[in-house]
Design a protein around this motif. Structure first.
Motif, PDB file in Angstrom:
ATOM      1  N   PHE A  71      46.971  59.628 -87.172  1.00  0.00           N
ATOM      2  CA  PHE A  71      45.716  59.155 -87.759  1.00  0.00           C
ATOM      3  C   PHE A  71      45.090  60.255 -88.592  1.00  0.00           C
ATOM      4  O   PHE A  71      45.485  61.419 -88.522  1.00  0.00           O
ATOM      5  CB  PHE A  71      44.746  58.678 -86.671  1.00  0.00           C
ATOM      6  CG  PHE A  71      44.410  59.716 -85.614  1.00  0.00           C
ATOM      7  CD1 PHE A  71      43.460  60.695 -85.858  1.00  0.00           C
ATOM      8  CD2 PHE A  71      45.058  59.692 -84.383  1.00  0.00           C
ATOM      9  CE1 PHE A  71      43.157  61.641 -84.871  1.00  0.00           C
ATOM     10  CE2 PHE A  71      44.759  60.642 -83.403  1.00  0.00           C
ATOM     11  CZ  PHE A  71      43.801  61.619 -83.652  1.00  0.00           C
ATOM     12  N   ARG A  72      44.097  59.848 -89.378  1.00  0.00           N
ATOM     13  CA  ARG A  72      43.286  60.807 -90.107  1.00  0.00           C
ATOM     14  C   ARG A  72      42.113  61.192 -89.217  1.00  0.00           C
ATOM     15  O   ARG A  72      41.487  60.327 -88.603  1.00  0.00           O
ATOM     16  CB  ARG A  72      42.773  60.157 -91.387  1.00  0.00           C
ATOM     17  CG  ARG A  72      41.983  61.122 -92.243  1.00  0.00           C
ATOM     18  CD  ARG A  72      41.459  60.449 -93.494  1.00  0.00           C
ATOM     19  NE  ARG A  72      40.846  61.447 -94.369  1.00  0.00           N
ATOM     20  CZ  ARG A  72      40.267  61.171 -95.514  1.00  0.00           C
ATOM     21  NH1 ARG A  72      40.212  59.923 -95.944  1.00  0.00           N
ATOM     22  NH2 ARG A  72      39.735  62.134 -96.238  1.00  0.00           N
ATOM     23  N   SER A  73      41.828  62.483 -89.144  1.00  0.00           N
ATOM     24  CA  SER A  73      40.702  62.952 -88.335  1.00  0.00           C
ATOM     25  C   SER A  73      39.403  62.384 -88.872  1.00  0.00           C
ATOM     26  O   SER A  73      39.178  62.338 -90.085  1.00  0.00           O
ATOM     27  CB  SER A  73      40.641  64.477 -88.369  1.00  0.00           C
ATOM     28  OG  SER A  73      39.489  64.942 -87.693  1.00  0.00           O
ATOM     29  N   GLN A  74      38.533  61.943 -87.973  1.00  0.00           N
ATOM     30  CA  GLN A  74      37.228  61.433 -88.416  1.00  0.00           C
ATOM     31  C   GLN A  74      36.220  62.559 -88.609  1.00  0.00           C
ATOM     32  O   GLN A  74      35.415  62.521 -89.522  1.00  0.00           O
ATOM     33  CB  GLN A  74      36.714  60.392 -87.419  1.00  0.00           C
ATOM     34  CG  GLN A  74      37.550  59.115 -87.490  1.00  0.00           C
ATOM     35  CD  GLN A  74      36.985  57.950 -86.690  1.00  0.00           C
ATOM     36  OE1 GLN A  74      35.914  58.030 -86.101  1.00  0.00           O
ATOM     37  NE2 GLN A  74      37.712  56.849 -86.660  1.00  0.00           N
ATOM     38  N   SER A  75      36.259  63.582 -87.753  1.00  0.00           N
ATOM     39  CA  SER A  75      35.267  64.657 -87.903  1.00  0.00           C
ATOM     40  C   SER A  75      35.759  65.779 -88.818  1.00  0.00           C
ATOM     41  O   SER A  75      34.958  66.610 -89.247  1.00  0.00           O
ATOM     42  CB  SER A  75      34.818  65.205 -86.545  1.00  0.00           C
ATOM     43  OG  SER A  75      35.853  65.291 -85.622  1.00  0.00           O
ATOM     44  N   VAL A  79      41.925  66.650 -92.457  1.00  0.00           N
ATOM     45  CA  VAL A  79      43.038  66.890 -91.533  1.00  0.00           C
ATOM     46  C   VAL A  79      43.656  65.562 -91.065  1.00  0.00           C
ATOM     47  O   VAL A  79      42.935  64.631 -90.705  1.00  0.00           O
ATOM     48  CB  VAL A  79      42.559  67.695 -90.297  1.00  0.00           C
ATOM     49  CG1 VAL A  79      43.692  67.883 -89.273  1.00  0.00           C
ATOM     50  CG2 VAL A  79      41.992  69.051 -90.717  1.00  0.00           C
ATOM     51  N   TYR A  81      46.556  64.002 -88.276  1.00  0.00           N
ATOM     52  CA  TYR A  81      47.086  64.421 -86.978  1.00  0.00           C
ATOM     53  C   TYR A  81      48.231  63.497 -86.556  1.00  0.00           C
ATOM     54  O   TYR A  81      48.070  62.273 -86.532  1.00  0.00           O
ATOM     55  CB  TYR A  81      45.961  64.387 -85.936  1.00  0.00           C
ATOM     56  CG  TYR A  81      46.416  64.810 -84.556  1.00  0.00           C
ATOM     57  CD1 TYR A  81      46.762  66.131 -84.296  1.00  0.00           C
ATOM     58  CD2 TYR A  81      46.519  63.888 -83.529  1.00  0.00           C
ATOM     59  CE1 TYR A  81      47.201  66.520 -83.042  1.00  0.00           C
ATOM     60  CE2 TYR A  81      46.948  64.273 -82.263  1.00  0.00           C
ATOM     61  CZ  TYR A  81      47.290  65.595 -82.034  1.00  0.00           C
ATOM     62  OH  TYR A  81      47.720  65.975 -80.793  1.00  0.00           O
ATOM     63  N   HIS A  83      50.282  62.385 -83.514  1.00  0.00           N
ATOM     64  CA  HIS A  83      50.108  62.466 -82.061  1.00  0.00           C
ATOM     65  C   HIS A  83      51.428  62.353 -81.321  1.00  0.00           C
ATOM     66  O   HIS A  83      51.651  63.048 -80.324  1.00  0.00           O
ATOM     67  CB  HIS A  83      49.155  61.350 -81.615  1.00  0.00           C
ATOM     68  CG  HIS A  83      48.893  61.345 -80.142  1.00  0.00           C
ATOM     69  ND1 HIS A  83      48.416  62.449 -79.480  1.00  0.00           N
ATOM     70  CD2 HIS A  83      49.041  60.384 -79.201  1.00  0.00           C
ATOM     71  CE1 HIS A  83      48.274  62.157 -78.188  1.00  0.00           C
ATOM     72  NE2 HIS A  83      48.664  60.916 -77.998  1.00  0.00           N
TER      73      HIS A  83
ATOM     74  N   HIS B  49      38.904  65.599 -83.366  1.00  0.00           N
ATOM     75  CA  HIS B  49      38.931  64.579 -84.418  1.00  0.00           C
ATOM     76  C   HIS B  49      37.854  63.500 -84.307  1.00  0.00           C
ATOM     77  O   HIS B  49      37.644  62.751 -85.259  1.00  0.00           O
ATOM     78  CB  HIS B  49      40.326  63.955 -84.465  1.00  0.00           C
ATOM     79  CG  HIS B  49      41.405  64.977 -84.673  1.00  0.00           C
ATOM     80  ND1 HIS B  49      41.402  65.827 -85.757  1.00  0.00           N
ATOM     81  CD2 HIS B  49      42.479  65.332 -83.922  1.00  0.00           C
ATOM     82  CE1 HIS B  49      42.448  66.643 -85.678  1.00  0.00           C
ATOM     83  NE2 HIS B  49      43.109  66.363 -84.565  1.00  0.00           N
ATOM     84  N   ASN B  52      32.328  63.948 -84.270  1.00  0.00           N
ATOM     85  CA  ASN B  52      31.132  63.485 -84.979  1.00  0.00           C
ATOM     86  C   ASN B  52      30.600  62.147 -84.476  1.00  0.00           C
ATOM     87  O   ASN B  52      29.553  61.688 -84.930  1.00  0.00           O
ATOM     88  CB  ASN B  52      31.406  63.408 -86.501  1.00  0.00           C
ATOM     89  CG  ASN B  52      32.537  62.447 -86.831  1.00  0.00           C
ATOM     90  OD1 ASN B  52      33.429  62.212 -86.015  1.00  0.00           O
ATOM     91  ND2 ASN B  52      32.494  61.890 -88.018  1.00  0.00           N
ATOM     92  N   GLN B  74      39.791  52.851 -86.560  1.00  0.00           N
ATOM     93  CA  GLN B  74      40.224  52.967 -87.955  1.00  0.00           C
ATOM     94  C   GLN B  74      40.928  51.698 -88.417  1.00  0.00           C
ATOM     95  O   GLN B  74      40.758  51.291 -89.567  1.00  0.00           O
ATOM     96  CB  GLN B  74      41.123  54.198 -88.124  1.00  0.00           C
ATOM     97  CG  GLN B  74      40.305  55.490 -87.988  1.00  0.00           C
ATOM     98  CD  GLN B  74      41.069  56.759 -88.343  1.00  0.00           C
ATOM     99  OE1 GLN B  74      42.223  56.720 -88.748  1.00  0.00           O
ATOM    100  NE2 GLN B  74      40.406  57.890 -88.183  1.00  0.00           N
TER     101      GLN B  74
END
Lengths: 167, 167
Positions: A71-75, A79, A81, A83, B49, B52, B74
């Motif tokens: 997935f794409r990091s939300q915060s 970045v 990731y 998994h 991740h 936030n 997502q």
């Protein structure tokens, strides 16, 4: 992808229905000591909420051939990731893991990510070699089982080698 | 939040540095049979991740008072997901868990979510009662330990009660 060496494989997005199927192959595919409960790192939520950045590969025989859960990091939206990635043992060295990674890199780059991260256990040499070959840099704060790893990275006794690669 | 019944609490976003602290309190705060390894459901990636949309509550004494780890889906962006919530035992019944949920609901509603999901184990009656009081509907496909739950929801033997609530 069709070749005498690699029968037709079908790449598609993950669905929630894939969860049980993926969980069911992990111990067998990994086959390393201590990986009997590795599937616990892959709860259903990844198939519910990150299905659109995760890929399932079906073999020509209908059996699961491989998967990438990422997935794409939300915060940290620059970045991406990765998994969990698995390739059926008889399909190893066919380039399937590389293809899964490269497809993910391309998608995440197009989304605006500039870096991709992943982790593995200190004992998983195959994963460490693969990530090095894919251009990842490994980091750690100590030496565990002969490799640099982060002590207690994921909790007590859960040491991990961390990988990073620019996108 | 300041009152004789509840000393000043400070709400803030989670950081990666909170991971070890949160993992370190889980077995003690839950204190239910079989929850000794519950912290394994909370790997570092949630603090990297989904920082936030996750909240840490520090007590006036500097000790951890509570936490909520959650994110927006997502692949189903109308859905928000609460992965893990904990309140220090001496602060239970103070409304802190409710406050954490309501703050999360508000944020997720503002992001465009229309539904919030959560899960718990069949044996966790306290969590089931709390979710019912918070307006969640529980679902399951069978009865386990006297409650409706989904068999093998998160893998073999990992039965879960699933909760949903409109936002």
């Amino acid at each position: 992808m069709d070749s005498p060496d690699r029968p037709a494989l079908a790449f598609r997005r993950a669905t929630e229905a894939d969860h049980a199927r993926v969980v069911g192959v992990i111990a067998d595919w990994w086959g390393l000591p201590g990986t009997e409960s590795l599937w616990r790192l892959l709860p259903r939520l990844f198939f519910q909420h990150f299905a659109n950045t995760s890929t399932i590969v079906d073999g020509a025989d209908g059996a699961l051939a491989g998967f990438l859960i990422g997935f794409r990091s939300q915060s940290a939206p620059e970045v991406a990731y990765i998994h969990f990635v698995g390739v059926r043992p008889d399909l190893r060295r066919s380039g399937l893991a590389r293809t899964l990674y490269e497809r993910f890199f391309e998608e995440m780059r197009a989304s605006g990510c500039r870096r991709v991260d992943a982790i593995t256990g200190p004992g998983n040499r195959r994963s460490q070699e693969f990530h090095a070959a894919m251009g990842f840099t490994a980091t750690g704060d100590t030496t565990i089982d002969g490799v640099r790893a982060w002590r207690d990275y994921d909790g007590p006794g859960e040491h991990r080698v961390a990988f990073s690669r620019p996108l």
